[in-house]
Design an enzyme around this catalytic site. Structure first.
Site, PDB file in Angstrom:
ATOM      1  CB  CYS A 245       9.714   8.038  21.273  1.00  0.00           C
ATOM      2  SG  CYS A 245      11.441   7.891  21.261  1.00  0.00           S
TER       3      CYS A 245
ATOM      4  CB  CYS B 236      16.741  19.495  34.725  1.00  0.00           C
ATOM      5  SG  CYS B 236      17.224  17.922  33.555  1.00  0.00           S
TER       6      CYS B 236
ATOM      7  CB  CYS C 232      17.191  23.461  30.913  1.00  0.00           C
ATOM      8  SG  CYS C 232      17.760  22.745  29.298  1.00  0.00           S
TER       9      CYS C 232
ATOM     10  CG  ASP D  44      18.166  -1.807  26.854  1.00  0.00           C
ATOM     11  OD1 ASP D  44      17.346  -0.956  27.422  1.00  0.00           O
ATOM     12  OD2 ASP D  44      18.251  -1.871  25.692  1.00  0.00           O
TER      13      ASP D  44
ATOM     14  CB  CYS E 170      21.207  17.292  27.124  1.00  0.00           C
ATOM     15  SG  CYS E 170      21.263  17.255  28.746  1.00  0.00           S
TER      16      CYS E 170
END
Ligand code: SF4
Ligand code: SF4
Length: 370
Positions: free
Chosen positions: A217, A191, A194, A137, A251
């Site tokens: 965000c 995807c 969607c 990360d 999702c």
């Protein structure tokens, strides 16, 4: 120079070793320019990274992994499932009182857990003569691009990678290595038509498929942003106090998610059993003790209590006012400012008259008289 057979043999041993130490997926990408360098540069030019200045500082390295480890031939990309199931999700009745923390932060700090595993893979590859650099990360590389190239998943419209088996609930990690390993193929994008994640985002941060304005965000606002949360976004944050899972929860690929074998990521009392008011009462020392080994410690007490104040301002009631009024006197100005905002929100919502906040000199006079 390794033959193709020895590259395949080494890779098979590596994949088996990675699984043995707990990774759910281990795939290889060639150490080449990531697929979305021009989009990344444009995203930076637009300022969509907000205060994440490290993104800009590491721009050249992110666009060329050879600048991170000269001579690197392959990128080992890894996924680790952190899904803990639904059992600790709170009922809506309690949501206002406790606040929501993104699933990945319910347990131990994933950096610590995964770095220990990466160090073992580094040693394994060293025994074959490889030189490695590894990250979870925090490295200057476009990890999702390399992981997608290796077929760890495809780029969802919410910008997260999706794996057919794991859904979106996994951490990514990678090692750059000077060893040449046989590469894996990317997987197809599933995807389709969607757009649930785009519709579900409370702040409109997903401005188009695969395009995230980090400045809007909630993950950015509650974790990366160091200062004051913009007033116009505070109400949209609701009861989220560390990160946000909304675009992941909806999702459809997460229907197939399996509970992780890693108990390190199981929920703790400190992340799922404490009320917002209890958080607000934490001193500096208590905060460090409660969030020891948790990713939440990274935003420090000032960042976390700032978020708690916003959540209380959005969901709290008059019984929360005394704790917030005390927090409005916190020596940390960031907490005090957000507490004051929360007091005004609750008072306005409940029709309670605006708070006549005693000035410090009035309080001192009162104390002297009594
Ligand atoms: S994490 Fe939350 S705020 Fe950020 S894009 Fe996803 S839904 Fe939107
Ligand atoms: S919610 Fe739909 S569009 Fe968004 S990432 Fe998942 S499958 Fe793709």
């Amino acid at each position: 120079m390794m033959t193709q057979t020895s590259q395949r043999d080494l890779k098979a041993q590596l994949v088996s070793f990675a699984r043995q130490i707990g990774f759910d997926s281990c795939r290889i990408a060639a150490c080449t320019e990531p697929a979305h360098t021009s989009e990344f540069r444009e995203w930076l030019r637009d300022g969509a990274h907000g205060e994440m200045h490290y993104m800009q500082r590491g721009e050249e390295k992110r666009c060329d992994p050879q600048k991170v480890l000269p001579g690197a031939r392959s990128i080992v990309t890894l996924a680790l499932n952190y899904f803990q199931g639904e059992q600790v999700r709170r009922s809506p009745r309690h949501v206002g009182a406790t606040g929501r923390i993104a699933r990945y932060a319910w347990g131990e700090d994933y950096h610590d857990v995964i770095e220990a595993k990466l160090s073992k893979i580094d040693q394994f590859l060293r025994s074959f003569g490889g030189q490695q650099k590894y990250y979870v990360d925090t490295g200057p590389i476009l990890e999702r691009d390399h992981a997608a190239q290796a077929g760890i998943g495809w780029h969802g419209k919410n910008t997260m990678l999706i794996d057919e088996r794991l859904g979106t609930w996994f951490f990514l990690a990678e090692l750059l290595t000077t060893l040449e390993l046989s590469v894996d193929e990317p997987v197809a994008d599933h995807c389709g038509t969607c757009e649930r994640c785009i519709a579900a985002c409370p702040t409109g941060a997903i401005t188009a498929p695969h395009r995230l304005d980090a400045r809007r965000c909630i993950s950015y606002l509650t974790i990366e942003l160091k200062g004051s949360i913009p007033l116009e976004l505070r109400a949209l944050i609701g009861d989220r106090i560390f990160g946000c899972d909304d675009c992941l929860d909806v999702c459809p690929w997460n229907r197939f998610a399996q509970v992780s074998h890693q108990t390190a990521f199981s929920a703790r009392q400190s992340t799922t059993g404490m009320s917002l008011r209890e958080y607000l009462e934490l001193s500096e020392v208590e905060f460090r003790a409660v969030f020891k080994n948790s990713p939440i410690k990274r935003i420090k007490r000032r960042g976390f209590l700032r978020n708690v104040c916003v959540a209380l301002g959005n969901t709290g009631d008059v019984s929360d006012l005394p704790a917030l009024e005390r927090a409005a006197d916190d020596p940390e100005p960031l907490i005090a400012e957000h507490a004051l905002w929360a007091v005004e929100q609750i008072r306005a919502r409940r029709g309670v008259k605006s708070w006549d906040r005693p000035t410090r000199s009035a309080s001192l006079k009162e104390a002297a008289i009594s």
